[in-house]
Design a protein around this motif. Structure first.
Motif, PDB file in Angstrom:
ATOM      1  N   PRO A 229      -1.745   0.946  49.849  1.00 48.08           N
ATOM      2  CA  PRO A 229      -1.544   2.306  49.161  1.00 48.08           C
ATOM      3  C   PRO A 229      -0.959   2.023  47.520  1.00 48.08           C
ATOM      4  O   PRO A 229      -0.526   0.938  47.186  1.00 48.08           O
ATOM      5  N   TRP A 230      -0.947   3.160  46.913  1.00 59.30           N
ATOM      6  CA  TRP A 230      -0.474   2.997  45.560  1.00 59.30           C
ATOM      7  C   TRP A 230       1.027   3.086  45.505  1.00 59.30           C
ATOM      8  O   TRP A 230       1.495   4.057  46.140  1.00 59.30           O
ATOM      9  N   VAL A 231       1.783   2.440  44.892  1.00 53.43           N
ATOM     10  CA  VAL A 231       3.073   2.541  44.413  1.00 53.43           C
ATOM     11  C   VAL A 231       3.515   2.788  43.276  1.00 53.43           C
ATOM     12  O   VAL A 231       3.392   1.834  42.271  1.00 53.43           O
ATOM     13  N   LEU A 232       4.032   4.057  42.942  1.00 53.79           N
ATOM     14  CA  LEU A 232       4.408   4.402  41.755  1.00 53.79           C
ATOM     15  C   LEU A 232       5.951   4.184  41.465  1.00 53.79           C
ATOM     16  O   LEU A 232       6.710   4.228  42.336  1.00 53.79           O
ATOM     17  N   SER A 233       6.443   3.582  40.098  1.00 57.50           N
ATOM     18  CA  SER A 233       7.831   3.545  39.923  1.00 57.50           C
ATOM     19  C   SER A 233       8.128   4.099  38.590  1.00 57.50           C
ATOM     20  O   SER A 233       7.394   4.160  37.568  1.00 57.50           O
ATOM     21  N   VAL A 234       9.352   4.706  38.450  1.00 64.86           N
ATOM     22  CA  VAL A 234       9.788   5.380  37.350  1.00 64.86           C
ATOM     23  C   VAL A 234      11.327   5.045  37.143  1.00 64.86           C
ATOM     24  O   VAL A 234      12.141   4.731  37.979  1.00 64.86           O
ATOM     25  N   GLY A 235      11.703   4.559  35.958  1.00 65.69           N
ATOM     26  CA  GLY A 235      13.004   4.404  35.473  1.00 65.69           C
ATOM     27  C   GLY A 235      13.593   5.403  34.622  1.00 65.69           C
ATOM     28  O   GLY A 235      12.771   6.329  34.018  1.00 65.69           O
ATOM     29  N   VAL A 236      14.929   5.334  34.351  1.00 64.43           N
ATOM     30  CA  VAL A 236      15.469   6.242  33.072  1.00 64.43           C
ATOM     31  C   VAL A 236      15.579   5.670  32.072  1.00 64.43           C
ATOM     32  O   VAL A 236      16.038   4.586  31.626  1.00 64.43           O
ATOM     33  N   PRO A 237      14.760   6.242  30.926  1.00 61.27           N
ATOM     34  CA  PRO A 237      14.842   5.760  29.534  1.00 61.27           C
ATOM     35  C   PRO A 237      16.138   5.830  28.701  1.00 61.27           C
ATOM     36  O   PRO A 237      16.082   6.630  27.935  1.00 61.27           O
ATOM     37  N   ILE A 238      16.948   5.120  29.410  1.00 60.72           N
ATOM     38  CA  ILE A 238      18.334   4.950  28.610  1.00 60.72           C
ATOM     39  C   ILE A 238      18.150   4.298  27.215  1.00 60.72           C
ATOM     40  O   ILE A 238      18.869   4.877  26.209  1.00 60.72           O
ATOM     41  N   GLY A 239      17.426   3.253  27.182  1.00 55.79           N
ATOM     42  CA  GLY A 239      17.105   2.691  25.905  1.00 55.79           C
ATOM     43  C   GLY A 239      16.583   3.499  24.810  1.00 55.79           C
ATOM     44  O   GLY A 239      16.798   3.513  23.638  1.00 55.79           O
ATOM     45  N   ALA A 240      15.603   4.436  25.527  1.00 56.61           N
ATOM     46  CA  ALA A 240      15.239   5.259  24.559  1.00 56.61           C
ATOM     47  C   ALA A 240      16.180   6.379  23.723  1.00 56.61           C
ATOM     48  O   ALA A 240      16.063   6.810  22.572  1.00 56.61           O
ATOM     49  N   LEU A 241      17.052   6.763  24.789  1.00 61.82           N
ATOM     50  CA  LEU A 241      17.696   7.599  24.239  1.00 61.82           C
ATOM     51  C   LEU A 241      18.925   7.343  23.239  1.00 61.82           C
ATOM     52  O   LEU A 241      19.361   7.840  22.268  1.00 61.82           O
ATOM     53  N   ILE A 242      19.404   5.741  23.639  1.00 61.69           N
ATOM     54  CA  ILE A 242      20.095   5.151  22.563  1.00 61.69           C
ATOM     55  C   ILE A 242      19.499   4.738  21.178  1.00 61.69           C
ATOM     56  O   ILE A 242      20.123   5.273  20.489  1.00 61.69           O
ATOM     57  N   GLY A 243      18.149   4.733  21.337  1.00 59.17           N
ATOM     58  CA  GLY A 243      17.261   4.475  20.386  1.00 59.17           C
ATOM     59  C   GLY A 243      17.191   5.592  19.384  1.00 59.17           C
ATOM     60  O   GLY A 243      17.120   5.666  18.097  1.00 59.17           O
ATOM     61  N   LEU A 244      17.016   6.782  19.882  1.00 63.52           N
ATOM     62  CA  LEU A 244      17.131   8.228  19.512  1.00 63.52           C
ATOM     63  C   LEU A 244      18.328   8.519  18.680  1.00 63.52           C
ATOM     64  O   LEU A 244      18.423   8.952  17.498  1.00 63.52           O
ATOM     65  N   TRP A 245      19.461   8.116  19.393  1.00 66.86           N
ATOM     66  CA  TRP A 245      20.767   8.433  18.759  1.00 66.86           C
ATOM     67  C   TRP A 245      21.057   7.664  17.535  1.00 66.86           C
ATOM     68  O   TRP A 245      21.356   8.162  16.479  1.00 66.86           O
ATOM     69  N   ARG A 246      20.386   6.396  17.556  1.00 64.48           N
ATOM     70  CA  ARG A 246      21.016   5.478  16.455  1.00 64.48           C
ATOM     71  C   ARG A 246      20.082   5.837  15.190  1.00 64.48           C
ATOM     72  O   ARG A 246      20.566   5.759  14.092  1.00 64.48           O
ATOM     73  N   ALA A 247      18.817   6.215  15.515  1.00 69.07           N
ATOM     74  CA  ALA A 247      18.051   6.472  14.307  1.00 69.07           C
ATOM     75  C   ALA A 247      18.238   7.632  13.739  1.00 69.07           C
ATOM     76  O   ALA A 247      18.210   7.846  12.662  1.00 69.07           O
TER      77      ALA A 247
END
Length: 262
Positions: A229-247
């Protein structure tokens, strides 16, 4: 801005498409194909000549008959490697494991071959082989499809796309922001997602890992067999949110400094 969005979408699709497996060494494929041809034709002597002690007993002929019963009688139309691995350990023979799919009209013969040799200069020795006959209907049922799925399936699939897009967008926003301390550290952080929710696409079974770091927050895996079977995985992009805040903070700080200068 339109070009930036298009670049993000293109990169996201490339990331989700995954990478093809590296091409197997030609000598490993050749040794596997030779073993498959010998097994398919019932060449017991040929198998034993190129095989290790596991293939030297009188029971090999009966085992070969059972293997041949799984092989379609029509000529195959395509042969491809779906997985391979070479293991090297000090003081032990080099071992190769390779999975080859032979396609026939309406069917697939999935072969798994184990080989070994003492050094790179010596030929491969056959240590074991296994075949599984699979119908195209079974392959299709185990394949990836968006039709007739549950809301959870759609949430994971589109969550993967959203995570990849957000991570890539955050990375570009960080590297194009005005200079600020630890800028490249935040750029790298923006590509990372934390925790992991995984879903077996075929059975609907799911799992959750609270401690996990993944690149772009999306991944999918499938074993070598067409029935895996295919196994799909997804995470929470917390790093992206922190990066957007800092930028964003860097841009606001520069705008405030510009206004103060006037």
């Amino acid at each position: 801005m339109r070009g930036l969005a298009a670049a993000c979408v293109a990169l996201a699709m490339l990331a989700l498409a995954g990478c093809a497996i590296p091409k197997a060494p030609a000598d490993v494929e050749a040794a596997a194909d030779l073993a498959i041809q010998q097994a398919s034709s019932g060449d017991v002597a040929g198998l034993q000549k190129s095989g290790g002690p596991e293939l030297q007993g009188p029971e090999v002929a009966a085992q070969l008959d059972r293997i041949r019963a799984e092989i379609p009688k029509t000529p195959y139309t395509k042969a491809e490697t779906v997985q391979w691995r070479i293991s090297v350990a000090t003081g032990a023979p080099i071992q190769a494991e390779i999975a080859r799919d032979y396609s026939y009209p309406g069917q697939v013969a999935h072969w798994e071959i184990v080989l070994s040799r003492d050094s790179d200069q010596k030929p491969w020795t056959l240590r074991g082989l296994h075949v599984q006959r699979i119908s195209q209907a079974q392959v299709k049922a185990a394949g990836f499809s968006l039709a007739n799925r549950t809301p959870l399936h759609y949430a994971v699939f589109f969550g993967m796309i959203a995570s990849v897009l957000l991570c890539l967008f955050a990375f570009i926003r960080v590297i194009t922001a005005p200079k600020f301390p630890w800028k490249w550290a935040f750029a790298i952080l923006s590509l990372l997602a934390f925790t992991q929710f995984s879903l077996n696409w075929g059975t609907g079974e799911w799992g959750f890992q609270p401690i996990n770091i993944s690149l772009l927050g999306a991944a999918f895996l499938k074993g070598p067999s067409p029935l895996d079977p295919w196994v799909l995985s997804v995470g929470v992009p917390i790093g992206a949110l922190i990066g957007l805040w800092r930028a964003g903070k860097a841009r606001r700080d520069k705008a405030a400094a510009t206004r103060a200068a006037f």
